[in-house]
Design an enzyme around this catalytic site. Structure first.
Site, PDB file in Angstrom:
ATOM      1  N   MET A  12       3.254  -6.641   0.915  1.00 43.77           N
ATOM      2  CA  MET A  12       4.688  -6.469   1.037  1.00 43.77           C
ATOM      3  C   MET A  12       5.260  -6.458  -0.376  1.00 43.77           C
ATOM      4  O   MET A  12       5.094  -7.408  -1.138  1.00 43.77           O
ATOM      5  CB  MET A  12       5.326  -7.598   1.846  1.00 43.77           C
ATOM      6  N   ASP A  13       5.908  -5.345  -0.738  1.00 49.17           N
ATOM      7  CA  ASP A  13       6.502  -5.205  -2.062  1.00 49.17           C
ATOM      8  C   ASP A  13       7.900  -5.825  -2.081  1.00 49.17           C
ATOM      9  O   ASP A  13       8.707  -5.590  -1.179  1.00 49.17           O
ATOM     10  CB  ASP A  13       6.625  -3.723  -2.441  1.00 49.17           C
ATOM     11  N   GLY A  39       0.950  -1.955  -1.196  1.00 48.57           N
ATOM     12  CA  GLY A  39      -0.490  -2.117  -1.335  1.00 48.57           C
ATOM     13  C   GLY A  39      -1.113  -0.745  -1.471  1.00 48.57           C
ATOM     14  O   GLY A  39      -0.748   0.191  -0.745  1.00 48.57           O
ATOM     15  N   GLY A  42      -2.539   0.706   1.844  1.00 49.46           N
ATOM     16  CA  GLY A  42      -1.513   1.137   2.776  1.00 49.46           C
ATOM     17  C   GLY A  42      -0.771   2.363   2.304  1.00 49.46           C
ATOM     18  O   GLY A  42      -0.498   3.296   3.081  1.00 49.46           O
ATOM     19  N   ASN A 184      -6.732   6.528 -14.032  1.00 48.53           N
ATOM     20  CA  ASN A 184      -5.694   6.950 -14.963  1.00 48.53           C
ATOM     21  C   ASN A 184      -6.166   6.709 -16.390  1.00 48.53           C
ATOM     22  O   ASN A 184      -7.316   6.295 -16.630  1.00 48.53           O
ATOM     23  CB  ASN A 184      -4.357   6.267 -14.654  1.00 48.53           C
ATOM     24  N   LEU A 221      -3.272  11.877 -15.997  1.00 49.43           N
ATOM     25  CA  LEU A 221      -2.721  11.749 -17.347  1.00 49.43           C
ATOM     26  C   LEU A 221      -1.208  11.586 -17.353  1.00 49.43           C
ATOM     27  O   LEU A 221      -0.546  11.934 -18.320  1.00 49.43           O
ATOM     28  CB  LEU A 221      -3.102  12.976 -18.177  1.00 49.43           C
ATOM     29  N   ARG A 224       1.267  14.522 -18.257  1.00 45.16           N
ATOM     30  CA  ARG A 224       0.468  15.672 -18.688  1.00 45.16           C
ATOM     31  C   ARG A 224      -0.309  16.313 -17.550  1.00 45.16           C
ATOM     32  O   ARG A 224      -0.787  17.435 -17.690  1.00 45.16           O
ATOM     33  CB  ARG A 224      -0.492  15.248 -19.805  1.00 45.16           C
ATOM     34  N   ASP A 254      -0.679   6.757  -5.665  1.00 46.12           N
ATOM     35  CA  ASP A 254      -1.121   6.669  -4.279  1.00 46.12           C
ATOM     36  C   ASP A 254      -0.795   7.939  -3.507  1.00 46.12           C
ATOM     37  O   ASP A 254      -1.573   8.376  -2.650  1.00 46.12           O
ATOM     38  CB  ASP A 254      -0.471   5.458  -3.612  1.00 46.12           C
TER      39      ASP A 254
END
Length: 313
Positions: A12-13, A39, A42, A184, A221, A224, A254
């Site tokens: 849960m954010d 998450g 999710g 990344n 990137l 980019r 995500d």
């Protein structure tokens, strides 16, 4: 029809905006607070199902209100949650997100995301998986469980995709079970020792992962775009990013991974899937939050059509 199976985290954010990051011991006023289902697991599951493919989630939540809301939310989007169970004695995972100047800083308490062991995860997977499916996972759950599930899926002939986030040293054997690795710039440097600042360093980093046994690697990137090493090519293949005004970058990666997995399930090639995933990521940063920002396939296709028309004009 083939499907995407996501093993990963559910959080849960708790998100808030501030004009600048506070210094040590300082309090700054914020605004725009909201709670949002998140998450990486999710988020990527929602991104995949919004992309129009059957998507299953393997995860654990706490026996609390956050856990109920997260599971209900996934099901509302259409994610199949038969393998999302409540772990007694664990809180649901949470993430505190500070949004500042178009970027974000995140603190995560994994909670129930660490409750799922290898045997349980493999049993959940075997009850779902079929030939042609894709397993998409990350590194926000137990590394032992993640590694065991990747090895099992790979041995069964299921295509495996790992988003190595957050990055930390990985067992060498894990790389050999990966059909696709996505990292990344920061994660790339942490794992390979090479920061992909230019084409030559990108080639060096991609070569490192190839030598480790990964079939295909994607390096994202940021503004980019993203690169991979195309078959028979001497230099990395670049998929350029789209220029958009970023509101919140929380779900960008995500959105990319979920759409990428969906395109691969539909039979698209890697570079073609990367192009569509790049468009999904561009749309996701235009809205606040994570799962609520994931675009539909129709939205992505319309975005790509409008960009092509703009180029022709």
């Amino acid at each position: 029809m083939a499907k995407v199976i996501v093993f990963g985290s559910l959080n849960m954010d708790l998100s808030v905006v501030c004009g600048r990051m506070p210094r040590e011991g300082e309090t700054v006023m914020g605004s725009g607070f909201f709670t949002n289902a998140g998450g990486k697991g999710g988020n990527q599951a929602v991104a995949a199902v919004r992309a129009g493919v059957e998507t299953h989630m393997i995860a654990r939540v706490g026996a609390d209100e956050f856990g109920r809301r997260l599971t209900d939310g996934l099901e509302w989007y259409g994610v199949r949650c038969d393998a999302v169970c409540r772990a007694e004695g664990y809180p649901t995972g949470t993430a505190v997100i500070i949004r500042c100047e178009g970027e974000n800083r995140i603190i995560v308490d994994p909670g129930a995301n660490l409750a799922l062991g290898p045997d349980e995860a493999i049993a959940d997977f075997d009850a779902i998986a079929e030939e042609g499916d894709i397993l998409l996972t990350q590194l926000e759950c137990s590394l032992e469980t993640t590694g065991a599930l990747l090895a099992h899926a790979h041995a069964r002939g299921v295509r495996t995709v790992l988003n190595a986030a957050p990055a930390f040293e990985l067992p060498e054997v894990l790389y050999r079970d990966l059909d696709i690795l996505c990292v990344n710039e920061t994660e790339c440097e942490r794992l390979s020792g090479v920061y992909p600042a230019d084409r030559w360093r990108q080639r060096d980093a991609l070569g490192f992962f190839e030598r480790c046994g990964v079939a295909d690697t994607i390096i994202t990137l940021g503004r980019r775009g993203s690169v991979t090493m195309g078959e028979g090519e001497d230099a990395p293949h670049l998929v350029e990013a789209f220029r958009v005004d970023a509101v919140d970058t929380t779900g960008a990666g995500d959105a990319y991974l979920g759409m990428l997995a969906a395109e691969l399930v539909r039979g698209e090639g890697l570079t073609s899937a990367m192009e569509v995933a790049t468009a999904a990521s561009a749309l996701a940063v235009g809205k606040p939050g994570a799962q609520r920002a994931m675009p539909t396939l129709d939205e992505v296709e319309e975005f790509l059509r409008s960009r092509r028309e703009r180029v022709r004009a």
